[in-house]
Motif scaffolding. Structure first.
Motif, PDB file in Angstrom:
ATOM      1  N   GLY A 187     -15.656  48.256  30.634  1.00 39.24           N
ATOM      2  CA  GLY A 187     -16.074  47.199  31.553  1.00 39.24           C
ATOM      3  C   GLY A 187     -14.890  46.409  32.095  1.00 39.24           C
ATOM      4  O   GLY A 187     -14.843  46.065  33.278  1.00 39.24           O
ATOM      5  N   LEU A 188     -13.904  46.145  31.248  1.00 40.80           N
ATOM      6  CA  LEU A 188     -12.716  45.423  31.694  1.00 40.80           C
ATOM      7  C   LEU A 188     -11.933  46.243  32.711  1.00 40.80           C
ATOM      8  O   LEU A 188     -11.468  45.710  33.727  1.00 40.80           O
ATOM      9  N   PHE A 189     -11.772  47.543  32.472  1.00 43.01           N
ATOM     10  CA  PHE A 189     -11.094  48.409  33.439  1.00 43.01           C
ATOM     11  C   PHE A 189     -11.855  48.467  34.761  1.00 43.01           C
ATOM     12  O   PHE A 189     -11.252  48.446  35.836  1.00 43.01           O
ATOM     13  N   ALA A 190     -13.170  48.555  34.683  1.00 46.08           N
ATOM     14  CA  ALA A 190     -13.974  48.590  35.901  1.00 46.08           C
ATOM     15  C   ALA A 190     -13.854  47.270  36.671  1.00 46.08           C
ATOM     16  O   ALA A 190     -13.730  47.271  37.902  1.00 46.08           O
ATOM     17  N   LEU A 191     -13.875  46.150  35.945  1.00 47.27           N
ATOM     18  CA  LEU A 191     -13.716  44.849  36.598  1.00 47.27           C
ATOM     19  C   LEU A 191     -12.335  44.710  37.242  1.00 47.27           C
ATOM     20  O   LEU A 191     -12.215  44.225  38.372  1.00 47.27           O
ATOM     21  N   ALA A 192     -11.296  45.176  36.563  1.00 45.91           N
ATOM     22  CA  ALA A 192      -9.942  45.113  37.121  1.00 45.91           C
ATOM     23  C   ALA A 192      -9.824  45.996  38.362  1.00 45.91           C
ATOM     24  O   ALA A 192      -9.225  45.595  39.370  1.00 45.91           O
ATOM     25  N   ALA A 193     -10.395  47.196  38.319  1.00 41.70           N
ATOM     26  CA  ALA A 193     -10.350  48.089  39.483  1.00 41.70           C
ATOM     27  C   ALA A 193     -11.140  47.500  40.649  1.00 41.70           C
ATOM     28  O   ALA A 193     -10.686  47.550  41.804  1.00 41.70           O
ATOM     29  N   ALA A 194     -12.297  46.918  40.362  1.00 39.32           N
ATOM     30  CA  ALA A 194     -13.094  46.308  41.428  1.00 39.32           C
ATOM     31  C   ALA A 194     -12.352  45.124  42.046  1.00 39.32           C
ATOM     32  O   ALA A 194     -12.347  44.956  43.270  1.00 39.32           O
ATOM     33  N   PHE A 195     -11.697  44.309  41.227  1.00 43.37           N
ATOM     34  CA  PHE A 195     -10.934  43.182  41.747  1.00 43.37           C
ATOM     35  C   PHE A 195      -9.778  43.665  42.621  1.00 43.37           C
ATOM     36  O   PHE A 195      -9.515  43.102  43.682  1.00 43.37           O
TER      37      PHE A 195
END
Length: 121
Positions: free
Chosen positions: A11-19
Motif C-alpha cells: 500500500g505504501l509503494f502504491a501510494l508513493a507511485a500514485a503521488f
C-alpha cells in the motif's frame, strides 16, 4: 501463504507511485509553457555553456578521485550504524573491533589528507 503481512508495504509503494504520477501530471497540466532558447539549453550554474569537442569533453582525474574517496569513506561510515544499534548486545570484543575499524578509517583519512587528496585546486 497469505500476503497480508505485506499489505502495508504494498500500500505504501502504491501510494508513493500514485503521488509521483499525480505530481508529474499536475505539473504538466497546471505549469506554464513559456519556452525560450535559454530554458532549452543545459544548465551550467549560470555560466554561458562552452562548446564541447566532438568526442565529448575530458574531465580531470580529480573529479573521479573525489567521487571514489567519498564512496569509500561513506561506505566505511555506514558500518557504524549496525554496530551502534546492537551496541548493548555486543561484548567488549565488538567494542575493540569497532575501535580498530575507526582507527583504520582515520589512518586512511590522514593518508588521503596528507597526500593532498582533499585539496580542491
Amino acid at each position: 501463504m497469505t500476503l497480508s503481512p505485506y499489505a502495508p508495504i504494498i500500500g505504501l509503494f502504491a501510494l508513493a507511485a500514485a503521488f509521483a504520477l499525480f505530481s508529474v501530471a499536475a505539473a504538466r497540466l497546471a505549469g506554464p509553457r513559456r519556452l525560450n532558447k535559454a530554458k532549452l539549453e543545459a544548465y551550467e550554474c549560470g555560466i554561458e555553456p562552452s562548446p564541447q569537442p566532438v568526442g565529448g569533453g575530458r574531465f580531470p582525474i580529480k573529479f573521479y578521485l573525489t567521487a571514489m574517496l567519498f564512496i569509500v569513506f561513506d561506505i566505511e561510515i555506514i558500518f557504524l550504524y549496525p554496530w551502534a544499534v546492537s551496541f548493548d548486545a555486543l561484548p567488549i570484543f565488538g567494542f575493540v573491533e569497532m575501535v580498530l575499524f575507526i582507527v583504520a578509517v582515520f589512518v586512511a583519512y590522514a593518508y588521503v589528507w596528507r597526500r593532498g587528496g582533499l585539496d580542491w585546486d
